[in-house]
Each structure stands twice: as structure tokens, then as C-alpha cells.
Enzyme design. Structure first.
Site, PDB file in Angstrom:
ATOM      1  CE  LYS A   5     -23.970 -11.087  16.157  1.00  0.00           C
ATOM      2  NZ  LYS A   5     -22.957 -11.950  16.801  1.00  0.00           N
ATOM      3  CE  LYS A  43     -17.231 -15.939  13.205  1.00  0.00           C
ATOM      4  NZ  LYS A  43     -17.016 -15.963  14.650  1.00  0.00           N
ATOM      5  NE  ARG A  57     -18.309  -7.448  21.307  1.00  0.00           N
ATOM      6  CZ  ARG A  57     -17.573  -8.161  22.168  1.00  0.00           C
ATOM      7  NH1 ARG A  57     -16.747  -7.536  23.008  1.00  0.00           N
ATOM      8  NH2 ARG A  57     -17.655  -9.467  22.192  1.00  0.00           N
TER       9      ARG A  57
END
Length: 466
Positions: free
Chosen positions: A236, A248, A322
Site C-alpha cells: 500500500k 481525519k 483498499r
């Protein structure tokens, strides 16, 4: 630091001479036995140390007694941790030459001694205006020369990965990762945005839309004649993760330079393959980009189309890793490899479940997962298998697309794994979630705070043993 294998370590003129002591037993040094045990009642419990000047009675200036605990409890992992403690103690004393005499060890300690010494010797002071030269120059040990040499190479790969994980995002951009990959001396192809669009990588490209930094899809290849196996390792490569439009909290963003630790591990692994010369074809794959809330950023509710044609409803822009891995997995499965293994700082849920002590692992082939767990154990890492049940996909179902990119907060690590599995086709696959192990906010065992190079030593040992 250079580790030198010698036949008689007791003849070395060192700054510090390290001797081990099992709990309530004596050492090989009479001087240490007198002062440490008889005078000061040192017990030799695991991790305890006792420093003793030699008063000119020995070749070396000081003796460091290293407690190893009860003999029956000692294992390679504990030995590595103890050696690291001794190295750190020697660094505090600004020693340049350190000799180890390890007696009564019931196994070949060559590998874990080397790993412990080199992991402990690490520091990241690139951006310090004043650098303290307290590094050890030479370490002497009676050990297996061949194993020590291979272990040094693996430790250097870990250092490579740790350095990249510790770099600020202003340096470790997707373009910089691509340039570093191209300098490894291996066959490397870097795809830009337009080329990724032609390949249909809509999930990966969406994540990078909000950043001024251009996305880079990196493919590094190590080739040999008649390989025993062909594998692809995906890392990743989110070079900074702000969370995107689903921003965030500030406190959660502080260490998000580490969200490319999987990519750092892949580059570290690929950097030493020519030196180790395994008879395995290895593909290192990184989908590198930043997840930022720019004016072009992808949005909650967007529908993305991955390389395999599957559509994804964006439920949360902070579940970006993902999405990049989805296209990377599609790409890897088209290479004709036998196995695909991805490493990713993927879910906070995995960190909640396993903390910083273990990485989560899951996959579609039980034997592959089992071999990786066993290899991790022998390498000094821990992988813990998590379930990959189809029921976890229920919370990912979408009314308007093939799936959503996030689901229930419960079982989040497995839910992410089930999502990734939808992009794996006709190949053995394992997913390793290193969210808790890749970056430490405080020292732990042999590691200082910061990047750990998680996955590097396990994957290199796995490749070497094929």
C-alpha cells in the site's frame, strides 16, 4: 556497524565485552562473577544488565553482563531482544568496538543475534542539525559467517524500509518513490495517470485526485532463469492520508506519513534481491498517491469502476487504501504469477484487535497463510490469522453499485479483507494488515519509535526458502 565473525572473541581488544548470564548462574568472567554476583547480588533476570569496569585487568575496558533469564525459557526471539538491549547500552556508553561471548545457548543464534544488533543500531537523524556520533563501528561474535552475512542483508533491507517510512510526506511523494524504485537496478516500469486511465484503474486514480502530487503506479521486477515460483508482492502506497473529504481528526493525521509503509517494505525487499539471488521471480507493485481534500477530490457517494469492471460506491473517503489495492490486485493477477501477497497499513480495526504486537493475515489459500505465519514466527515477527468469511460482505452491499468501500465498524479488518478478495482472480492470495506493527509511537522491544520495516524479514525469508 560491521559485524565481524571471529574464532576467539575473548582475544578481541574491545571497549565493551558482553557476557551472558542465565538467572542465578555464573558467567564465564571471574571478574563479573565476583563483582556482579557476589558483591552486588546481580540475578541475571531477562533484560537486566550490569556494567563493570575492568580496572586494567582485562583486554577490554568494561564488561557488560547481560541477563538472559532462565535457560529453559530462552528462545531466538528473546535472544534478539536481549542483544538489542546490550547494543543500546553500549551506544549509551559511546563504545565503538563491542565483543559478545555467548555461552550455553542451546540453538544457533547467528541470525537473531545479527538482527537484534542491527535493528538496535538504527537511528533516523537525517533532519537533525546536530548529529550525535554514538554509533558502534564493530561488533565481534563467534557465529556462522554465512548466516550472519545473509542476516545483515535482510537487516539492511529493513533499514531501507524504515528510512522511507520515517521520511516526511514532503519528501516521500509518489514521484520520489518511483525514482527510488527506478534506481534499484531492476526492471522497473512506472505508469503515469494517463496510462493508468487506459488500464481502467478508476479506483486508484480517484483516491489521488485531490492532491497536487501526481499518482504513480510502480512495477518492479526481479527475474531469474527457470524460476521455482513467480510471486507478486503489493505494498500500500498512500504517501499521506488526510482522510480526504472525510477528514481525519488532527491527532489521527500526525503519523499518516507512515501509510506507505507497505510500499516501503516492498522497495526494501526488492532492493536486496540481486544480492540474495533467490531463484524466484518477484514482482513488486505499488499504487502510490496521496489522499487529500483538494477541489478535485473524490467524494462520498461517487461510483468508481475498478480495473476488473467492478463498481464501488464511496461510503467513506478515508477507506482509500483498499481502493488503491483493488486495482493493484487486479493488475497483479494478470501477471501469470503463482501467488499474490499484499502488505498494507489498512485498518484501525486490526490495530484495535491485535495492537502493535502482531500483524493480521488472511487469504484464500490456507496453506499459503500457514506458511507465511510459520515463516514470520521464525523471522521474529508475528502474524495472526483473521477470518475471511463471506458473511462479512453483507455490510458492504450497495443499492446502486457492486459494493461499498466500507461497512460495519464491527469486524473491520475482515470486512476489508473480503472487499479485497473481490479483486483477486485465479491465484493464491494473502493479505497482511500491518496497521499496528509498521510504525511505533514509542519504543518497543528492540525497536525505537518510528518505522519498523514490518513484513520485510518475513517476506525475504519466505522468498529465500521457496
Amino acid at each position: 556497524m560491521e559485524i565481524k565473525v571471529v574464532e576467539n572473541v575473548k582475544a578481541i581488544n574491545a571497549d565493551i565485552f558482553v557476557v551472558n548470564m542465565f538467572e542465578n548462574e555464573k558467567t564465564l568472567s571471574e571478574l563479573a562473577n565476583h563483582y556482579a554476583i557476589e558483591e552486588d547480588n546481580f540475578k541475571g533476570k531477562f533484560g537486566e544488565t550490569y556494567l563493570l569496569p575492568t580496572y586494567g585487568k582485562e583486554l577490554y575496558k568494561k564488561i557488560l553482563v547481560l541477563g538472559l533469564g532462565k535457560k529453559e525459557d530462552l528462545c531466538p526471539n528473546k535472544l534478539r531482544e536481549a542483544v538489542a538491549k546490550a547494543i543500546k547500552k553500549a551506544m549509551q556508553m559511546e563504545a565503538k568496538k563491542v565483543a559478545f561471548s555467548l555461552e550455553g545457548i542451546g540453538f544457533d543464534y547467528s541470525e537473531q543475534f545479527t538482527m537484534g544488533a542491527m535493528i538496535a543500531d538504527y537511528k533516523f537523524d537525517k533532519y537533525k542539525s546536530e548529529k550525535k556520533d554514538n554509533g558502534i563501528k564493530e561488533v565481534y561474535i563467534e557465529a556462522n559467517q554465512e548466516i550472519v552475512k545473509k542476516s545483515e542483508i535482510i537487516a539492511e533491507a529493513m533499514k531501507f524500509a524504515r528510512n522511507l517510512s520515517n521520511e516526511p510526506a514532503q519528501f516521500a511523494t509518489p514521484t520520489e518513490l518511483a525514482e527510488i524504485a527506478c534506481d534499484l537496478g531492476l526492471e522497473t516500469k512506472v505508469y503515469d495517470r494517463e496510462e493508468c486511465e487506459k488500464m481502467g484503474m478508476g479506483a486508484f486514480l480517484a483516491v489521488g485526485k485531490g492532491s497536487i502530487q501526481e499518482p504513480k503506479f510502480i512495477h518492479i521486477k526481479y527475474s531469474v532463469n527457470n524460476p521455482k515460483k513467480r510471486i507478486a508482492i503489493i505494498g500500500k502506497g498512500i504517501c499521506f492520508d488526510s482522510g480526504g473529504l472525510d477528514l481525519k481528526p488532527a491527532s489521527s493525521m500526525l503519523t499518516m506519513k507512515d501509510d506507505m509503509s507497505g510500499a516501503a517494505a516492498v522497495i526494501g525487499i526488492m532492493s536486496v534481491l540481486k544480492e540474495l539471488n533467490p531463484q524466484v521471480e518477484v514482482h513488486g507493485i505499488i499504487a502510490a498517491c496521496e489522499n487529500m481534500p483538494g477541489c478535485k477530490a473524490y467524494k462520498p457517494g461517487d461510483i468508481l469502476t475498478a480495473k476488473n469492471g467492478k463498481t464501488i460506491e464511496v461510503d467513506n473517503t478515508d477507506a482509500e487504501g483498499r481502493l488503491t489495492l483493488a486495482d493493484a490486485l487486479c493488475y497483479a493477477c494478470e501477471l501469470g504469477v503463482d501467488e499474490v501477497i499484499d502488505m498494507a497499513t489498512l485498518t484501525g480495526a486490526c490495530m484495535v484487535a491485535l495492537g502493535t504486537q502482531a500483524s493480521g493475515i488472511m487469504g484464500n489459500d490456507k496453506e499459503l497463510v500457514k506458511r507465511l505465519i510459520e515463516t514470520a514466527n521464525r523471522s521474529g515477527e508475528r502474524f495472526w490469522e483473521l477470518p475471511l468469511w463471506e458473511e462479512y460482505f453483507d455490510s458492504l452491499k450497495s443499492d446502486i453499485a457492486d459494493m461499498k468501500n466500507t461497512g460495519s465498524r464491527w469486524g473491520g479488518a475482515s470486512t476489508a479483507g473480503v472487499f479485497l478478495q473481490k479483486f483477486v482472480k485465479d491465484v493464491k492470495w494473502a493479505h497482511i494488515d500491518i496497521a499496528g506493527t509498521a510504525f511505533l509511537e514509542k519504543p518497543q522491544k528492540e525497536f525505537i519509535a518510528g518505522g519498523t520495516g514490518a513484513g520485510v524479514r518475513t517476506m525475504l525469508k519466505y522468498i529465500m526458502e521457496i
